[in-house]
Design an enzyme around this catalytic site. Structure first.
Site, short mmCIF file in Angstrom:
data_model
loop_
_atom_site.label_atom_id
_atom_site.label_comp_id
_atom_site.label_asym_id
_atom_site.label_seq_id
_atom_site.Cartn_x
_atom_site.Cartn_y
_atom_site.Cartn_z
N PRO A 142 0.76 -1.29 0.00
CA PRO A 142 0.00 0.02 0.17
C PRO A 142 0.93 1.34 0.05
CG PRO A 142 0.12 -1.03 2.21
CD PRO A 142 0.71 -2.14 1.22
N CYS A 143 1.45 1.49 -1.16
CA CYS A 143 2.26 2.78 -1.10
C CYS A 143 1.39 3.90 -1.42
CB CYS A 143 3.14 2.82 -2.29
SG CYS A 143 2.45 2.39 -3.81
#
Length: 178
Positions: A142-143
């Site tokens: 989850p950047c």
């Protein structure tokens, strides 16, 4: 992690999601890529650019179709992370950043500087941003949960609008849980 044998074992499939089209690439070690775009042809080009000898799969490929189904469900509900093996391919530094990203709870954000400090490299803010940009596994790594130091959203490989939608959906979920 050892590279795939000339990427010959990579298959990919593309389908619709609430964030546009999603491409899932699967290798012998697990998910190799999850990419988002509005244009299916752009995703096909991205798959081939990332894995030059990858081949398009179909819904007849049960394993690939199942991965697309699970990933699409995760895109729709990012708090429900899939239990699929990931084939993270990058430098040791990138892998360290990606592992730290997976530790950010759903519905929360941190800054690039906080992420750099979390991995013990407070001076590596730009390198952390570069590792986030190199992430091929949208949503499951989850950047999108990393923001600028001033709280504003910054670049996202799959578009800032998608990042905003993901974060809003996650925040709403988190607030609904309390």
């Amino acid at each position: 992690m050892t590279p795939f044998k000339q990427n010959t074992d990579i298959r990919f499939i593309i389908g619709p999601s609430c964030l546009g089209m999603v491409m899932v690439a699967l290798g012998p070690e697990g998910l190799a890529a999850i990419m988002l775009d509005a244009d299916e042809r752009a995703l096909q080009r991205a798959a081939v650019a990332s894995f030059p000898t990858a081949r398009a799969g179909s819904a007849d490929d049960a394993a690939l179709a199942r991965c697309l189904e699970v990933v699409t469900a995760c895109v729709e509900a990012p708090w429900a992370m899939p239990d699929l093996p990931l084939a993270l391919q990058g430098t040791p530094f990138q892998q360290e950043v990606w592992q730290a990203l997976r530790g950010i709870p759903c519905g929360h954000t941190i800054t690039y500087g906080e992420l750099a400090a979390r991995i013990g490299r407070p001076g590596a803010v730009r390198a952390v941003a570069g590792a986030c940009a190199a992430n091929r596994l949208a949503v499951v790594v989850p950047c999108h949960r990393v923001i600028r130091h001033d709280g504003n959203l910054s670049g996202y490989r799959w578009g800032v609008a998608r990042k905003q939608v993901l974060l809003a959906r996650e925040r709403a979920w988190r607030l609904g849980e309390k």
